[in-house]
Design a protein around this motif. Sequence first.
Motif, mmCIF file in Angstrom:
data_model
loop_
_atom_site.group_PDB
_atom_site.id
_atom_site.type_symbol
_atom_site.label_atom_id
_atom_site.label_comp_id
_atom_site.label_asym_id
_atom_site.label_seq_id
_atom_site.Cartn_x
_atom_site.Cartn_y
_atom_site.Cartn_z
ATOM 1 N N GLU A 58 0.809 -1.228 0.000
ATOM 2 C CA GLU A 58 0.000 0.000 0.000
ATOM 3 C C GLU A 58 0.839 1.273 0.000
ATOM 4 O OE1 GLU A 58 -2.991 -0.141 3.017
ATOM 5 O OE2 GLU A 58 -3.845 -2.025 2.287
ATOM 6 N N LEU A 59 2.102 1.168 -0.360
ATOM 7 C CA LEU A 59 2.950 2.348 -0.511
ATOM 8 C C LEU A 59 2.851 2.811 -1.959
ATOM 9 C CD1 LEU A 59 6.015 1.047 1.528
ATOM 10 C CD2 LEU A 59 4.312 2.732 2.269
ATOM 11 N N GLU A 60 1.965 3.786 -2.201
ATOM 12 C CA GLU A 60 1.597 4.177 -3.553
ATOM 13 C C GLU A 60 2.769 4.776 -4.326
ATOM 14 O OE1 GLU A 60 -1.792 6.694 -3.362
ATOM 15 O OE2 GLU A 60 -3.104 5.142 -2.536
ATOM 16 N N GLN A 61 2.733 4.557 -5.656
ATOM 17 C CA GLN A 61 3.688 5.138 -6.594
ATOM 18 C C GLN A 61 5.138 4.814 -6.219
ATOM 19 O OE1 GLN A 61 2.763 9.196 -7.855
ATOM 20 N NE2 GLN A 61 0.744 9.024 -6.919
ATOM 21 N N THR A 62 5.352 3.554 -5.872
ATOM 22 C CA THR A 62 6.706 3.086 -5.580
ATOM 23 C C THR A 62 7.381 2.638 -6.869
ATOM 24 O OG1 THR A 62 6.182 2.396 -3.326
ATOM 25 C CG2 THR A 62 8.049 1.315 -4.386
ATOM 26 N N VAL A 63 8.633 3.052 -7.039
ATOM 27 C CA VAL A 63 9.411 2.701 -8.218
ATOM 28 C C VAL A 63 10.587 1.819 -7.794
ATOM 29 C CG1 VAL A 63 10.840 3.574 -10.110
ATOM 30 C CG2 VAL A 63 8.784 4.822 -9.407
ATOM 31 N N THR A 64 10.760 0.687 -8.471
ATOM 32 C CA THR A 64 11.934 -0.161 -8.239
ATOM 33 C C THR A 64 12.650 -0.380 -9.564
ATOM 34 O OG1 THR A 64 10.544 -2.148 -8.419
ATOM 35 C CG2 THR A 64 10.996 -1.312 -6.203
ATOM 36 N N PHE A 65 13.897 -0.795 -9.466
ATOM 37 C CA PHE A 65 14.787 -0.808 -10.630
ATOM 38 C C PHE A 65 15.512 -2.141 -10.702
ATOM 39 C CE2 PHE A 65 19.075 0.165 -12.343
ATOM 40 C CZ PHE A 65 18.722 0.700 -13.574
ATOM 41 N N GLY A 66 15.714 -2.638 -11.908
ATOM 42 C CA GLY A 66 16.449 -3.888 -12.057
ATOM 43 C C GLY A 66 16.752 -4.176 -13.506
ATOM 44 N N ILE A 67 16.936 -5.445 -13.810
ATOM 45 C CA ILE A 67 17.217 -5.876 -15.177
ATOM 46 C C ILE A 67 16.242 -6.975 -15.578
ATOM 47 C CG2 ILE A 67 19.675 -5.326 -14.984
ATOM 48 C CD1 ILE A 67 20.157 -8.400 -14.763
ATOM 49 N N ILE A 68 16.209 -7.270 -16.868
ATOM 50 C CA ILE A 68 15.523 -8.462 -17.351
ATOM 51 C C ILE A 68 16.439 -9.650 -17.092
ATOM 52 C CG2 ILE A 68 14.693 -9.683 -19.387
ATOM 53 C CD1 ILE A 68 12.804 -7.529 -18.524
ATOM 54 N N SER A 69 15.951 -10.593 -16.293
ATOM 55 C CA SER A 69 16.775 -11.743 -15.906
ATOM 56 C C SER A 69 16.648 -12.908 -16.872
ATOM 57 C CB SER A 69 16.379 -12.216 -14.506
ATOM 58 O OG SER A 69 16.453 -11.159 -13.574
ATOM 59 N N ALA A 70 15.464 -13.048 -17.494
ATOM 60 C CA ALA A 70 15.238 -14.155 -18.426
ATOM 61 C C ALA A 70 14.004 -13.848 -19.263
ATOM 62 C CB ALA A 70 15.065 -15.476 -17.682
ATOM 63 N N LEU A 71 13.915 -14.518 -20.402
ATOM 64 C CA LEU A 71 12.788 -14.350 -21.314
ATOM 65 C C LEU A 71 12.028 -15.669 -21.444
ATOM 66 C CD1 LEU A 71 14.703 -12.477 -24.167
ATOM 67 C CD2 LEU A 71 13.385 -11.435 -22.314
ATOM 68 N N GLU A 72 10.809 -15.559 -21.978
ATOM 69 C CA GLU A 72 10.013 -16.735 -22.330
ATOM 70 C C GLU A 72 9.805 -17.687 -21.156
ATOM 71 O OE1 GLU A 72 8.411 -17.118 -25.162
ATOM 72 O OE2 GLU A 72 9.254 -15.260 -25.973
ATOM 73 N N ARG A 73 9.597 -17.118 -19.971
ATOM 74 C CA ARG A 73 9.257 -17.963 -18.830
ATOM 75 C C ARG A 73 7.789 -18.394 -18.935
ATOM 76 N NH1 ARG A 73 14.001 -19.810 -17.255
ATOM 77 N NH2 ARG A 73 15.172 -18.461 -15.824
ATOM 78 N N GLY A 84 2.576 -18.193 -21.186
ATOM 79 C CA GLY A 84 3.899 -18.272 -21.785
ATOM 80 C C GLY A 84 4.443 -16.898 -22.123
ATOM 81 N N GLY A 85 5.724 -16.861 -22.423
ATOM 82 C CA GLY A 85 6.351 -15.625 -22.860
ATOM 83 C C GLY A 85 6.525 -14.584 -21.777
ATOM 84 N N ALA A 86 6.449 -14.984 -20.498
ATOM 85 C CA ALA A 86 6.572 -14.015 -19.408
ATOM 86 C C ALA A 86 8.008 -13.521 -19.286
ATOM 87 C CB ALA A 86 6.112 -14.631 -18.088
ATOM 88 N N LEU A 87 8.155 -12.279 -18.820
ATOM 89 C CA LEU A 87 9.467 -11.688 -18.592
ATOM 90 C C LEU A 87 9.851 -11.875 -17.128
ATOM 91 C CD1 LEU A 87 8.899 -8.275 -20.432
ATOM 92 C CD2 LEU A 87 9.825 -10.386 -21.385
ATOM 93 N N GLN A 88 11.076 -12.316 -16.883
ATOM 94 C CA GLN A 88 11.580 -12.427 -15.509
ATOM 95 C C GLN A 88 12.477 -11.233 -15.210
ATOM 96 O OE1 GLN A 88 13.454 -16.176 -14.441
ATOM 97 N NE2 GLN A 88 14.665 -15.173 -12.847
ATOM 98 N N THR A 89 12.311 -10.651 -14.013
ATOM 99 C CA THR A 89 13.104 -9.488 -13.634
ATOM 100 C C THR A 89 13.542 -9.594 -12.178
ATOM 101 O OG1 THR A 89 13.104 -7.081 -13.408
ATOM 102 C CG2 THR A 89 11.015 -8.199 -13.021
ATOM 103 N N ASP A 90 14.673 -8.939 -11.857
ATOM 104 C CA ASP A 90 15.093 -8.873 -10.455
ATOM 105 C C ASP A 90 14.690 -7.541 -9.817
ATOM 106 O OD1 ASP A 90 16.901 -7.087 -11.559
ATOM 107 O OD2 ASP A 90 18.676 -8.004 -10.673
ATOM 108 N N ALA A 91 13.950 -6.690 -10.556
ATOM 109 C CA ALA A 91 13.380 -5.496 -9.925
ATOM 110 C C ALA A 91 12.457 -5.944 -8.794
ATOM 111 C CB ALA A 91 12.602 -4.666 -10.943
ATOM 112 N N ALA A 92 12.550 -5.303 -7.634
ATOM 113 C CA ALA A 92 11.789 -5.747 -6.464
ATOM 114 C C ALA A 92 10.293 -5.638 -6.722
ATOM 115 C CB ALA A 92 12.174 -4.913 -5.252
#
Length: 273
Positions: A58-73, A84-92
């Motif tokens: 419930e912490l509105e307008q929170t921004v987190t940052f990361g990379i694309i970790s894998a494709l096509e999950r 299918g085709g989901a993107l994996q990320t390490d952004a929190a």
Amino acid sequence: FQDGSSAPAEVVGTDPSTDLAVLAVTGEDVDLPPAIPVGSSDDVVVGELVVAIGSPFELEQTVTFGIISALERVIQAPDQRFIGGALQTDAALNPGNSGGPLLDMDGNVIGVNSQIASASGSSAGIGFAVSAATVMRVVPALIEDGAYPHPYLGVTVLPLNERNAAVLEEATGDDLGVTSGVLVTTVAPGGPADEAGILGGDEVILLGGMRIPVGGDIITAIDGEPIRSLSELNVYLESETEVGDVVEVTVVRDGEEQTIEATLGERPTMAGG
């Protein structure tokens, strides 16, 4: 909205099979902010920088940052089907991030944050977003019709590998002729597979305390794409076909390979593949 204003909204369409819903903002004299552009998830690469926006805990307008970790999950939707085709990320991502955008560095939406993998329920650096390609396939139908028609073959299946194929051959005394694919256990009466002549099991055996219909066709490919599991069957139908498409189903029957054409129907609620 970002300026703190609000407006009435109503749900115009939901699709639990893709974790997506569409809201319509209603009311007179509503001053809508510009829409965020939707990018192409097909151009995303592993290691690309991304930003996730949401309201975790419930912490509105929170921004987190990361990379694309894998494709096509492949991830599982709330209705227990597969996306299918989901993107994996390490952004929190945490509870409250679901439904928020995953953005590239140009500010384009490349996915909609959906799920995390975590033993604690909080971010462990493994999050998933439904791809922009899926969004652009599903959302127009939700806006137009309130629902998205999912393609449907009308079979229930049992995955085959060398181990369980050997167990089935020993239990039945039959040579399956293949050790990879999915065994058709049942065919929905009147469904696309039934109409095409794909066969389900004609004998039930007791194996490990489970009653398993055997003797049916073994699907090894659709349109030349290998099928080795229920998730691969579902993902192929969802990402590569539409209701009404004619697909070529490669099956092994009585040890012989053959190709059967089937016209896909619309999947009933909570039906199989």
